[in-house]
Scaffold this motif. Structure first.
Motif, PDB file in Angstrom:
ATOM      1  N   VAL A 133       0.832  -1.209   0.000  1.00 52.48           N
ATOM      2  CA  VAL A 133       0.000   0.000   0.000  1.00 52.48           C
ATOM      3  C   VAL A 133       0.861   1.252   0.000  1.00 52.48           C
ATOM      4  CG1 VAL A 133      -1.680   1.339   1.346  1.00 52.48           C
ATOM      5  CG2 VAL A 133      -1.992  -1.130   1.061  1.00 52.48           C
ATOM      6  N   MET A 134       1.958   1.234   0.759  1.00 54.58           N
ATOM      7  CA  MET A 134       2.807   2.437   0.807  1.00 54.58           C
ATOM      8  C   MET A 134       3.564   2.624  -0.504  1.00 54.58           C
ATOM      9  SD  MET A 134       1.594   3.293   3.517  1.00 54.58           S
ATOM     10  CE  MET A 134       2.219   4.937   3.229  1.00 54.58           C
ATOM     11  N   ALA A 135       3.926   1.535  -1.178  1.00 58.06           N
ATOM     12  CA  ALA A 135       4.537   1.657  -2.510  1.00 58.06           C
ATOM     13  C   ALA A 135       3.536   2.266  -3.484  1.00 58.06           C
ATOM     14  CB  ALA A 135       4.996   0.289  -3.003  1.00 58.06           C
ATOM     15  N   ALA A 136       2.286   1.829  -3.392  1.00 62.55           N
ATOM     16  CA  ALA A 136       1.239   2.371  -4.260  1.00 62.55           C
ATOM     17  C   ALA A 136       1.041   3.858  -3.997  1.00 62.55           C
ATOM     18  CB  ALA A 136      -0.063   1.610  -4.030  1.00 62.55           C
ATOM     19  N   GLU A 137       1.062   4.237  -2.731  1.00 61.66           N
ATOM     20  CA  GLU A 137       0.876   5.656  -2.400  1.00 61.66           C
ATOM     21  C   GLU A 137       2.035   6.489  -2.947  1.00 61.66           C
ATOM     22  OE1 GLU A 137      -0.909   7.986   1.333  1.00 61.66           O
ATOM     23  OE2 GLU A 137       0.965   6.943   1.809  1.00 61.66           O
ATOM     24  N   GLN A 138       3.250   5.940  -2.880  1.00 64.65           N
ATOM     25  CA  GLN A 138       4.404   6.665  -3.417  1.00 64.65           C
ATOM     26  C   GLN A 138       4.287   6.815  -4.926  1.00 64.65           C
ATOM     27  OE1 GLN A 138       6.767   8.020  -1.402  1.00 64.65           O
ATOM     28  NE2 GLN A 138       7.585   9.025  -3.215  1.00 64.65           N
ATOM     29  N   GLN A 149       7.818   2.558   0.571  1.00 66.57           N
ATOM     30  CA  GLN A 149       8.035   3.902   0.020  1.00 66.57           C
ATOM     31  C   GLN A 149       9.271   3.931  -0.880  1.00 66.57           C
ATOM     32  OE1 GLN A 149       8.218   6.666   3.329  1.00 66.57           O
ATOM     33  NE2 GLN A 149       6.113   7.334   2.942  1.00 66.57           N
ATOM     34  N   LYS A 150      10.351   3.345  -0.419  1.00 68.54           N
ATOM     35  CA  LYS A 150      11.590   3.338  -1.210  1.00 68.54           C
ATOM     36  C   LYS A 150      11.390   2.643  -2.550  1.00 68.54           C
ATOM     37  CE  LYS A 150      14.810   3.086   2.699  1.00 68.54           C
ATOM     38  NZ  LYS A 150      15.759   2.179   3.367  1.00 68.54           N
ATOM     39  N   ALA A 151      10.756   1.477  -2.506  1.00 66.35           N
ATOM     40  CA  ALA A 151      10.542   0.718  -3.732  1.00 66.35           C
ATOM     41  C   ALA A 151       9.631   1.486  -4.684  1.00 66.35           C
ATOM     42  CB  ALA A 151       9.940  -0.643  -3.406  1.00 66.35           C
ATOM     43  N   GLY A 152       8.590   2.119  -4.156  1.00 69.98           N
ATOM     44  CA  GLY A 152       7.694   2.900  -4.994  1.00 69.98           C
ATOM     45  C   GLY A 152       8.413   4.035  -5.695  1.00 69.98           C
ATOM     46  N   LYS A 153       9.303   4.680  -4.979  1.00 69.14           N
ATOM     47  CA  LYS A 153      10.064   5.790  -5.568  1.00 69.14           C
ATOM     48  C   LYS A 153      11.004   5.288  -6.659  1.00 69.14           C
ATOM     49  CE  LYS A 153      12.710   9.878  -4.240  1.00 69.14           C
ATOM     50  NZ  LYS A 153      13.281  10.661  -3.109  1.00 69.14           N
ATOM     51  N   ALA A 154      11.683   4.154  -6.410  1.00 72.45           N
ATOM     52  CA  ALA A 154      12.611   3.601  -7.403  1.00 72.45           C
ATOM     53  C   ALA A 154      11.873   3.187  -8.675  1.00 72.45           C
ATOM     54  CB  ALA A 154      13.356   2.404  -6.809  1.00 72.45           C
ATOM     55  N   HIS A 156       1.539   6.992  -6.598  1.00 70.86           N
ATOM     56  CA  HIS A 156       0.499   8.017  -6.794  1.00 70.86           C
ATOM     57  C   HIS A 156       1.069   9.420  -6.596  1.00 70.86           C
ATOM     58  CE1 HIS A 156      -3.394  10.030  -6.538  1.00 70.86           C
ATOM     59  NE2 HIS A 156      -3.019  10.526  -5.366  1.00 70.86           N
ATOM     60  N   LYS A 157       1.876   9.590  -5.572  1.00 71.49           N
ATOM     61  CA  LYS A 157       2.483  10.901  -5.321  1.00 71.49           C
ATOM     62  C   LYS A 157       3.412  11.321  -6.451  1.00 71.49           C
ATOM     63  CE  LYS A 157       2.304  10.710  -0.250  1.00 71.49           C
ATOM     64  NZ  LYS A 157       3.100  10.611   1.004  1.00 71.49           N
ATOM     65  N   GLU A 158       3.998  10.331  -7.133  1.00 69.97           N
ATOM     66  CA  GLU A 158       4.895  10.611  -8.253  1.00 69.97           C
ATOM     67  C   GLU A 158       4.127  10.791  -9.568  1.00 69.97           C
ATOM     68  OE1 GLU A 158       8.207  10.911  -8.156  1.00 69.97           O
ATOM     69  OE2 GLU A 158       8.634  10.263  -6.104  1.00 69.97           O
ATOM     70  N   GLY A 159       2.796  10.764  -9.481  1.00 69.72           N
ATOM     71  CA  GLY A 159       1.982  10.981 -10.669  1.00 69.72           C
ATOM     72  C   GLY A 159       1.728   9.736 -11.491  1.00 69.72           C
ATOM     73  N   ILE A 160       1.963   8.567 -10.904  1.00 71.56           N
ATOM     74  CA  ILE A 160       1.774   7.296 -11.617  1.00 71.56           C
ATOM     75  C   ILE A 160       0.613   6.546 -10.971  1.00 71.56           C
ATOM     76  CG2 ILE A 160       2.827   5.071 -12.196  1.00 71.56           C
ATOM     77  CD1 ILE A 160       5.545   6.611 -12.016  1.00 71.56           C
ATOM     78  N   ASP A 161      -0.479   6.393 -11.711  1.00 73.11           N
ATOM     79  CA  ASP A 161      -1.661   5.720 -11.191  1.00 73.11           C
ATOM     80  C   ASP A 161      -2.035   4.477 -11.985  1.00 73.11           C
ATOM     81  OD1 ASP A 161      -2.526   7.381  -8.914  1.00 73.11           O
ATOM     82  OD2 ASP A 161      -2.685   8.954 -10.432  1.00 73.11           O
ATOM     83  N   ASN A 162      -1.225   4.131 -12.983  1.00 68.86           N
ATOM     84  CA  ASN A 162      -1.497   2.940 -13.776  1.00 68.86           C
ATOM     85  C   ASN A 162      -0.821   1.735 -13.123  1.00 68.86           C
ATOM     86  OD1 ASN A 162      -2.423   1.303 -15.844  1.00 68.86           O
ATOM     87  ND2 ASN A 162      -0.690   1.772 -17.174  1.00 68.86           N
ATOM     88  N   PHE A 163      -1.315   1.377 -11.925  1.00 70.90           N
ATOM     89  CA  PHE A 163      -0.767   0.244 -11.195  1.00 70.90           C
ATOM     90  C   PHE A 163      -1.918  -0.590 -10.660  1.00 70.90           C
ATOM     91  CE2 PHE A 163      -1.110   3.739  -8.123  1.00 70.90           C
ATOM     92  CZ  PHE A 163      -1.864   3.150  -7.114  1.00 70.90           C
TER      93      PHE A 163
END
Length: 576
Positions: free
Chosen positions: A85-90, A534-539, A92-99
């Motif tokens: 969930v936190m990767a998904a939120e990251q 969070q880290k993985a979502g950002k990467a 989303h914050k980066e402007g990527i919602d196609n997940f």
């Protein structure tokens, strides 16, 4: 002379013809060899391309220039726990919602898992926010979620502890042993720091206890050691790293070491709105909002409520078990138990390390590189089992907690906690006992009736002279045999290097990894899963934004033995 000249000329022509035939034969062999070599080269190239995506879903691997339309989503997130969930939120914050989050259970939460025991929600999984905040120092991100989403919680009074043995209430010798064990644990943590400063190798926590002068001599000292060590780490000192245990303790509980605080809060949430994603058979589930009265949300509602702030119905697929994951340089294909195949440019694996240690649960193709498999198999998965029992009437003492010292077996139904208490669920008739590690695995093999028999035997020792009926309800989760978890949380053994931990987190091609087990500072804790997600979502967001041109190269690799196991305290950096 004329005849001789003519004969010489004939002979010369024959020599030339022979030479030409030999020359042609050599060229023919050369051409054949070149053709064979070229054929072998083409075959090797073909096999390399095939191996790069050795998949039952071979159409996906047929070409490097797979069209955008061929991917279902940019990112598949495998697992809907805290890390997922936190990767998904990251993203989303980066402007990527196609997940798409793919979750096997019928709701988000992962190991934040509860059970309805009569009219009460009890937490069979995560129960505490461990470490909160000291002053203006770093705040535990799980505590932030608890505050943000109004988790009903309270603190436990660790001092309200009654001691028991096979004869009932134990005498002052047990309390004295308990105090000695507490000091021994503090010494263990302190001396680990000295060991790092002196560049000494890691040892097991049992060796650490022995070297610092602690060697349990009787049942009271064994039970007390269990309370301070096993009850926290879910495994015995023999199975645990001395240095990593100390790191883990300090980064959570010691504010002076960059940790949060020594305060824990217990979830007692029994009511409130729960934003839930119900099971749905279609590719895209429907997000619904229940009407009152809502299902008691328990601890997990803070994650579900956070997810509801950014997730759309198209972002979650529930009741969907992953059976196969095939990956290459050009994408990932995930097969579900239903037979559905999902394809994405990248995938994040948030399965527990216990699941990764069981290839029969989820098959990965191609097989892991040796450095990844070694890291996975070298980390340990602890099992933490809370056995909840309910009676019509309370028969036990008014203390919040009890510690039982069995005369024959260490860790035999040792730590008891009363929920029928004014600060928790008064009148509930609920008493629960915690077992861990090898004892948890043993008990999981028993039937419910056999477990109740063993528990009743211990209770008759703890409360001699009382007539104790069998409980009307009993429940515990078999974490070790649960194919979605294969244990409760990870535990760092003495044979596990920092490089192993780096390799656990390291991506392979388009496959990324996150979870509490990939956290250096907070393995075993919810905050570890939060920060790693969070880290993985950002990467992954960087990869998606740059169409793969900015993806970090995998740092995973084999490494050689060395004595510098852990960095100095001051060199460890983590963003809370």
């Amino acid at each position: 002379m004329a005849w001789s000249d003519e004969e010489s000329l004939l002979e010369s022509k024959q020599v030339q013809k022979t030479s030409l035939r030999r020359s042609f034969s050599r060229h023919k062999r050369t051409i054949c060899l070149v053709a064979i070599g070229y054929g072998i080269l083409l075959f090797l190239i073909f096999m390399w391309r095939l191996a790069s995506f050795d998949s039952p879903f071979s159409t996906f691997a047929a070409t490097q220039e797979a069209s955008e339309a061929y991917y279902d989503v940019d990112v598949l997130i495998l697992g809907g726990g805290v890390a997922g969930v936190m990767a998904a939120e990251q993203l989303h914050k980066e402007g990527i919602d196609n997940f798409l989050i793919v979750e096997a259970r019928d709701e988000l939460g992962g190991r934040m898992h509860d059970y309805k025991l009569a009219n009460y929600t009890v937490e069979v999984g995560c129960n505490w926010v461990q470490g909160t905040q000291t002053g203006a120092g770093p705040i535990n991100p799980i505590y932030s979620l608890a505050l943000k989403h109004g988790l009903a919680n309270t603190t436990s009074n660790w001092e309200d502890l009654q001691f028991y043995d096979e004869k009932g209430h134990a005498g002052p010798d047990f309390k004295d042993a308990f105090d000695r064990a507490e000091e021994a644990y503090k010494t263990l943590i302190t001396r680990a720091g000295e060991r790092i400063d002196n560049h000494k190798v890691d040892l097991s926590a049992r060796s650490g206890f022995s070297l610092t002068g602690w060697r349990p001599k009787d049942k009271y000292e064994e039970a007390s050691e269990y309370y301070h060590f096993d009850w926290e780490w879910a495994q015995a000192p023999e199975q645990s790293s001395w240095i990593a245990t100390s790191f883990n303790n300090n980064f959570t509980f010691e504010a002076s070491r960059g940790g949060f605080s020594d305060k824990n809060v217990l979830s007692v949430d029994q009511k409130g709105w729960s934003t839930r994603f119900p099971p749905h058979q279609s590719f895209r589930p429907v997000l619904t909002y229940p009407t009152p009265p809502p299902h008691p949300p328990g601890f997990k509602h803070i994650l579900q409520d956070e997810a509801a702030t950014f997730l759309q119905p198209s972002n979650v697929l529930l009741s969907s078990t992953v059976t196969d994951v095939t990956y290459s340089n050009w994408g990932v294909a995930v097969k579900l138990a239903s037979g559905v195949v999902l394809k994405a440019k990248y995938a994040l694996v948030t399965f527990s390390v216990g699941v990764l240690q069981h290839p029969e649960d989820v098959k990965f193709v191609p097989a892991w590189p040796e450095w990844k498999q070694e890291a996975i198999d070298s980390m340990k998965m602890g099992t933490y089992t809370k056995i909840f029992l309910q009676w019509d009437e309370k028969f036990w003492d008014d203390n919040e907690m009890g510690l039982y010292a069995d005369p024959y077996r260490r860790g035999y139904y040792p730590v008891w906690q009363s929920l029928d208490h004014p600060r928790f669920f008064p009148g509930s008739g609920i008493y629960f006992v915690t077992i861990t590690g090898d004892e948890s695995e043993r008990v999981e093999k028993l039937s419910d009736e056999q477990v109740i028999d063993e528990v009743m035997g211990v209770l008759k020792h703890m409360y001699p002279g009382k007539t104790i009926p069998r409980p009307k309800h009993m429940h515990f989760h078999r974490w070790y045999n649960d194919k979605l978890t294969r244990g409760a949380f990870s535990n760092w053994p003495a044979s596990f290097y920092v490089e192993h931990q780096d390799n656990l987190r390291a991506p392979i091609k388009t496959l990324y990894f996150a979870g509490e087990h990939t956290s250096f500072e907070f393995y075993g804790y919810l905050q570890g899963a939060y920060l790693e997600g969070q880290k993985a979502g950002k990467a992954i967001a960087e990869c998606v934004k740059k169409d793969g041109r900015r993806c970090p190269a995998s740092r995973g690799k084999d490494f050689q033995n060395k004595n510098d196991y852990f960095p100095q305290w001051y060199k460890v950096q983590e963003v809370h």
